[in-house]
Design an enzyme around this catalytic site. Structure first.
Site, PDB file in Angstrom:
ATOM      1  N   SER A  26      -9.308 -22.742 -43.911  1.00 44.64           N
ATOM      2  CA  SER A  26      -8.144 -23.617 -43.837  1.00 44.64           C
ATOM      3  C   SER A  26      -8.272 -24.822 -44.756  1.00 44.64           C
ATOM      4  O   SER A  26      -7.315 -25.234 -45.379  1.00 44.64           O
ATOM      5  CB  SER A  26      -7.943 -24.074 -42.392  1.00 44.64           C
ATOM      6  OG  SER A  26      -6.889 -24.987 -42.304  1.00 44.64           O
ATOM      7  N   ASN A  80     -18.140 -12.333 -40.724  1.00 44.76           N
ATOM      8  CA  ASN A  80     -17.392 -11.100 -40.477  1.00 44.76           C
ATOM      9  C   ASN A  80     -15.887 -11.308 -40.504  1.00 44.76           C
ATOM     10  O   ASN A  80     -15.389 -12.418 -40.645  1.00 44.76           O
ATOM     11  CB  ASN A  80     -17.846 -10.488 -39.152  1.00 44.76           C
ATOM     12  CG  ASN A  80     -19.132  -9.729 -39.316  1.00 44.76           C
ATOM     13  OD1 ASN A  80     -19.127  -8.581 -39.737  1.00 44.76           O
ATOM     14  ND2 ASN A  80     -20.250 -10.379 -39.012  1.00 44.76           N
ATOM     15  N   HIS A 116      -4.935 -31.496 -31.787  1.00 41.93           N
ATOM     16  CA  HIS A 116      -3.653 -32.202 -31.764  1.00 41.93           C
ATOM     17  C   HIS A 116      -3.784 -33.492 -30.970  1.00 41.93           C
ATOM     18  O   HIS A 116      -4.433 -33.527 -29.914  1.00 41.93           O
ATOM     19  CB  HIS A 116      -2.571 -31.334 -31.118  1.00 41.93           C
ATOM     20  CG  HIS A 116      -2.336 -30.053 -31.845  1.00 41.93           C
ATOM     21  ND1 HIS A 116      -1.737 -29.983 -33.084  1.00 41.93           N
ATOM     22  CD2 HIS A 116      -2.625 -28.769 -31.517  1.00 41.93           C
ATOM     23  CE1 HIS A 116      -1.669 -28.742 -33.471  1.00 41.93           C
ATOM     24  NE2 HIS A 116      -2.202 -27.975 -32.540  1.00 41.93           N
ATOM     25  N   ALA A 154     -21.196 -14.126 -27.130  1.00 45.16           N
ATOM     26  CA  ALA A 154     -19.815 -13.708 -27.338  1.00 45.16           C
ATOM     27  C   ALA A 154     -18.869 -14.379 -26.344  1.00 45.16           C
ATOM     28  O   ALA A 154     -19.164 -14.504 -25.165  1.00 45.16           O
ATOM     29  CB  ALA A 154     -19.712 -12.192 -27.194  1.00 45.16           C
ATOM     30  N   THR A 209     -18.312 -26.871 -26.694  1.00 47.22           N
ATOM     31  CA  THR A 209     -17.703 -28.198 -26.676  1.00 47.22           C
ATOM     32  C   THR A 209     -18.724 -29.311 -26.879  1.00 47.22           C
ATOM     33  O   THR A 209     -18.344 -30.462 -27.065  1.00 47.22           O
ATOM     34  CB  THR A 209     -16.973 -28.438 -25.343  1.00 47.22           C
ATOM     35  OG1 THR A 209     -17.928 -28.335 -24.277  1.00 47.22           O
ATOM     36  CG2 THR A 209     -15.859 -27.422 -25.132  1.00 47.22           C
ATOM     37  N   LYS A 210     -20.025 -28.970 -26.806  1.00 46.79           N
ATOM     38  CA  LYS A 210     -21.106 -29.946 -26.969  1.00 46.79           C
ATOM     39  C   LYS A 210     -22.166 -29.359 -27.884  1.00 46.79           C
ATOM     40  O   LYS A 210     -22.261 -28.140 -28.046  1.00 46.79           O
ATOM     41  CB  LYS A 210     -21.733 -30.285 -25.621  1.00 46.79           C
ATOM     42  CG  LYS A 210     -20.777 -30.971 -24.671  1.00 46.79           C
ATOM     43  CD  LYS A 210     -21.441 -31.279 -23.354  1.00 46.79           C
ATOM     44  CE  LYS A 210     -20.418 -31.945 -22.424  1.00 46.79           C
ATOM     45  NZ  LYS A 210     -20.942 -32.160 -21.095  1.00 46.79           N
TER      46      LYS A 210
END
Length: 132
Positions: free
Chosen positions: A16, A30, A57, A105, A110-111
């Site tokens: 991106s 992959n 956001h 998987a 988040t940390k």
């Protein structure tokens, strides 16, 4: 990004924001991986359908729609040397995945993940430490 023939990017890898994104040598990324912005060191394995996010956001205000509040300041995650991200992993902004760490998987990270550990779950938690 220097060219390295040992680094493999499979079809449908979406970068991106290449500005500030670095991918090391001898990495395997992959198919269907989304990288918003990240620093990926050498010898990293990234399984299919992984998302590495650097922004989210804004959502503090309730008087206007979230879509109209803009994005947070970019915080590119860092994936250290030799780490392995399993299928369908989500790495949240600003997270560091330590050297040689394994993210199971489906985990949502988040940390920060310590070096040579195995984490999994939502949110990701320590499963075990890898013996060195």
């Amino acid at each position: 990004m220097p060219y390295d023939s040992r680094t493999k990017l499979e079809p449908n890898v979406y970068l991106s924001n290449t500005l500030g994104t670095r991918i090391g040598v001898n990495c395997r990324i992959n198919e269907h991986v989304f990288i918003q912005q990240a620093i990926i060191e050498d010898e990293v394995l990234i399984a299919p359908h992984v998302a590495i996010l650097s922004t989210s956001h804004q959502h503090q205000r309730t008087d206007i729609s979230i879509v109209n509040q803009g994005d947070t300041k970019p915080q590119p995650p860092t994936i250290r040397k030799g780490a392995w991200l399993g299928r369908n992993v989500v790495i949240m902004p600003g997270v560091e995945v330590g050297e040689g760490a394994i993210v199971g998987a489906g985990a949502v990270v988040t940390k920060d993940v310590k070096a040579f550990t195995v984490v999994g779950g939502v949110p990701a938690k320590l499963i075990k430490t890898r013996k060195q």
